[in-house]
Every structure is written in structure tokens, then in C-alpha cells.
Scaffold this active site. Structure first.
Site, short mmCIF file in Angstrom:
data_model
loop_
_atom_site.label_atom_id
_atom_site.label_comp_id
_atom_site.label_asym_id
_atom_site.label_seq_id
_atom_site.Cartn_x
_atom_site.Cartn_y
_atom_site.Cartn_z
N GLY A 36 62.43 5.59 50.44
CA GLY A 36 63.15 6.49 49.53
C GLY A 36 62.20 7.05 48.48
CG HIS A 37 60.49 4.45 45.55
ND1 HIS A 37 60.74 3.17 46.00
CD2 HIS A 37 61.13 4.55 44.36
CE1 HIS A 37 61.48 2.53 45.13
NE2 HIS A 37 61.75 3.33 44.12
N GLY A 147 65.87 10.67 42.48
CA GLY A 147 66.73 10.54 43.65
C GLY A 147 68.20 10.80 43.31
CE LYS A 149 69.21 3.78 45.24
NZ LYS A 149 70.14 2.90 44.51
CD GLN A 153 67.75 7.01 37.03
OE1 GLN A 153 67.81 5.88 36.59
NE2 GLN A 153 66.97 7.34 38.03
NE ARG A 187 69.40 -4.15 40.83
CZ ARG A 187 69.04 -3.19 39.99
NH1 ARG A 187 68.93 -1.95 40.42
NH2 ARG A 187 68.78 -3.47 38.72
P1 AMP Z 1 63.66 3.11 40.99
O1 AMP Z 1 62.29 2.60 41.31
O2 AMP Z 1 64.75 2.37 41.66
O3 AMP Z 1 63.86 3.31 39.52
O4 AMP Z 1 63.71 4.56 41.63
C1 AMP Z 1 62.76 5.54 41.32
C2 AMP Z 1 63.27 6.87 41.83
O5 AMP Z 1 63.44 6.81 43.24
C3 AMP Z 1 64.63 7.24 41.22
O6 AMP Z 1 64.65 8.62 40.93
C4 AMP Z 1 65.59 6.88 42.33
O7 AMP Z 1 66.77 7.65 42.29
C5 AMP Z 1 64.75 7.24 43.55
N1 AMP Z 1 65.24 6.53 44.73
C6 AMP Z 1 65.47 5.19 44.86
N2 AMP Z 1 65.99 4.91 46.06
C7 AMP Z 1 66.10 6.09 46.72
C8 AMP Z 1 66.58 6.47 48.01
N3 AMP Z 1 67.05 5.59 48.88
N4 AMP Z 1 66.54 7.79 48.35
C9 AMP Z 1 66.06 8.71 47.47
N5 AMP Z 1 65.60 8.41 46.24
C10 AMP Z 1 65.62 7.14 45.87
#
Ligand code: AMP
Length: 279
Positions: A36-37, A147, A149, A153, A187
């Protein structure tokens, strides 16, 4: 790939790149990187001459010390993923660099943060808004990628960037899922085997509800009842909320139709997952 650990160094790096005529894309993350990232990195690399990724587990946005403690940290693996996507700079500040002892100013995300995630995680979006503004002021990107997702946010960040006159475009990137439909999340690695088999049901039911709402306007009450009864067979699942909101203002709506988004938070044992679908 260059690893930078201080705000002053990343500011200097960005100023040099910009004066050389380069554009800068930026993806803030909390690490434990997955596909995703990587999708966000790929889009940034595609659309900018330079890409910066930050990894910072932001204590300010956690509501519980145990969740913060349990958050996965795997910098060496993360470096490999970022490097593979041709990220130019990994910005990895430590806690003291971002929040020194004398740190005092925070941002209030306001009414857009009052319901859904904001209601169930008090102070979460103030923490998100504060860290994102700090990171944007450190990296000074032309475009930052987030994202879809984390639907609320993204809305909070768009609002803060507009309200505080930050000079940065914000782009929302579609959710990346595994083959069973489960939205990839850092998670997920904490899900038990049983929860891992049950968690894809969330998106499966979201798809059913979206199909129904696309065929005919459906009341929010009916969709909430549908979600509750469809999730019943999944013994590990505990619904925290289901809300149907206007996709732009995030105001709750009475009927789900084009332009609305269904947002849910569901616990699987001690792991809290969120997901959404736009109609
Ligand atoms: P995090 O590390 O969880 O804070 O996520 C960092 C960025 O990656 C945020 O903008 C999230 O929305 C995005 N993100 C996390 N998981 C996904 C996913 N499955 N698909 C797309 N973007 C994602």
C-alpha cells in the site's frame, strides 16, 4: 537512497533540489512498509523528479500507550522497500528531533475531526495534523500523497493545508488490498490466524452495501442494519462504528447515494481495522 535524520538537513536538501529545478513528492508514513505504501511511493516517483518518504511513529496520534508500544518497527526492511521503489530520501527523525522537551504548539483539527475516527480516538487528528504540518514544513514538497484507506485523515489534511495556507498539493491514492480484499495495513501483522481469515469480510460486506446503494438510494439506517447483521457470523469481529458521510464534507447523510462514502471501524480481537467504500 539517502537517509536523513534531522529537520535542518532535509530542509537544506529540499532547497538545493528546488533551486536545481527539481520537483519534490513526499509520502509521510509510520513505517512497517507494505505494498500500500509502495503504491504511494510509485505514484510520487512517477509524478516528481525527487521523492522523499518519512518514517516516524508519531506518539501524538496514539490514544493508547499499548497501541504505540505494539506498533511494528522494522527500519531495515523498510529501507529495502523504499529503495526498490526508487525513493531518493528516507527522512527518519527520532522523537527528540520532532518533539524536543520544549515542544509546545499543536494544531487543532476542528469539526471535521469530531466524529468517526475523531470521536473514537480523541486527540488523534490533532496529533496527525500537527505531525503532518511539521513534516510538510521540513520537507517542503510540491505534492504530498496520502492513502484513501484513511479517508477521514485525508479530509483532515486537505482542510489543514487549505486553512493554514500551506503551499502543497495533496493527492489521495486508492486503497491497495490483498487478494481476499483486506486493505493492507501495518496492523494486519498483529491479527491472529482466526481474525486474518475473518477480516476480509469487512470489505466483502462494504462491496455488497455499495452495490445496493448504487442500484437505488438506500437509507443509512438500512445500511447500518445490513452491516451489523452481515458481520454477525464473524465471531472475532466487533463493530466500533459504521457511518455514511458526504465524501467531501464528511457530514453524515440520511441516504447513501453517489457522492457518499461508507466508513467503518471494526475490532478483530485487540486489533482495530478501518475501511471505507465510496458510492
Ligand atoms: P501509515 O504508515 O499507516 O501512517 O500510512 C502512511 C500512508 O500510507 C497513509 O497516507 C495511509 O493512508 C497510506 N496507506 C496505508 N495503507 C494503505 C493501503 N492499503 N492502500 C493505500 N494507501 C495506504
Amino acid at each position: 537512497m539517502k537517509v536523513i535524520r534531522t529537520v535542518s538537513e532535509v530542509q537544506e536538501w529540499s532547497a538545493t533540489e528546488r533551486s536545481a529545478g527539481n520537483t519534490i513528492g513526499f509520502v509521510p508514513t509510520m513505517g512497517a512498509l507494505h505494498q500500500g505504501h509502495a503504491e504511494l511511493f510509485a505514484q510520487s516517483v512517477d509524478e516528481n523528479s525527487r521523492t522523499v518518504v518519512s518514517i516516524f511513529v508519531n506518539s501524538l496520534q496514539f490514544n493508547s500507550a499499548s497501541d504505540l508500544e505494539a506498533y511494528p518497527r522494522q527500519l531495515e526492511q523498510d529501507k529495502v522497500i523504499a529503495e526498490k521503489q526508487n525513493v531518493d530520501v528516507l527522512f527518519v527523525p527520532n522523537h527528540e528531533e520532532m518533539y524536543p522537551n520544549s515542544f509546545s504548539s499543536t494544531i487543532s483539527a476542528g469539526p471535521i475531526a469530531a466524529h468517526m475516527e475523531g470521536l473514537h480516538r480523541p486527540g488523534h487528528f490533532d496529533g496527525v495534523a500537527t505531525v503532518v504540518v511539521k513534516l510538510l514544513n521540513a520537507v517542503t514538497p510540491d505534492i504530498a500523497y496520502f492513502g484513501l484507506k484513511d479517508f477521514q485523515q485525508l479530509a483532515v489534511i486537505r482542510t489543514v493545508v487549505r486553512d493554514l495556507n500551506l503551499k502543497c498539493h495533496i493527492i489521495g491514492v486508492p486503497t491497495v488490498r490483498n487478494e481476499s480484499g483486506l486493505a493492507l495495513s501495518s496492523r494486519n501483522s498483529r491479527l491472529s490466524p482466526e481474525s486474518l481469515t475473518q477480516a476480509p469480510s469487512v470489505y466483502a460486506v462494504l462491496l455488497e452495501m455499495a452495490t445496493q446503494a448504487r442500484e437505488r438510494e438506500t437509507t443509512t439506517t438500512a445500511l447500518k442494519a445490513h452491516f451489523t447483521s452481515a458481520m454477525k457470523p464473524f465471531s472475532a469481529a466487533k463493530i466500533e462504528y459504521i457511518e455514511i458521510v458526504d465524501s467531501v464534507t464528511l457530514h453524515p447523510v440520511n441516504t447513501a447515494k453517489a457522492g457518499s462514502t461508507i466508513c467503518v471501524a471494526v475490532w478483530f480481537e485487540d486489533v482495530r481495522l478501518i475501511d471505507n467504500i465510496s458510492i
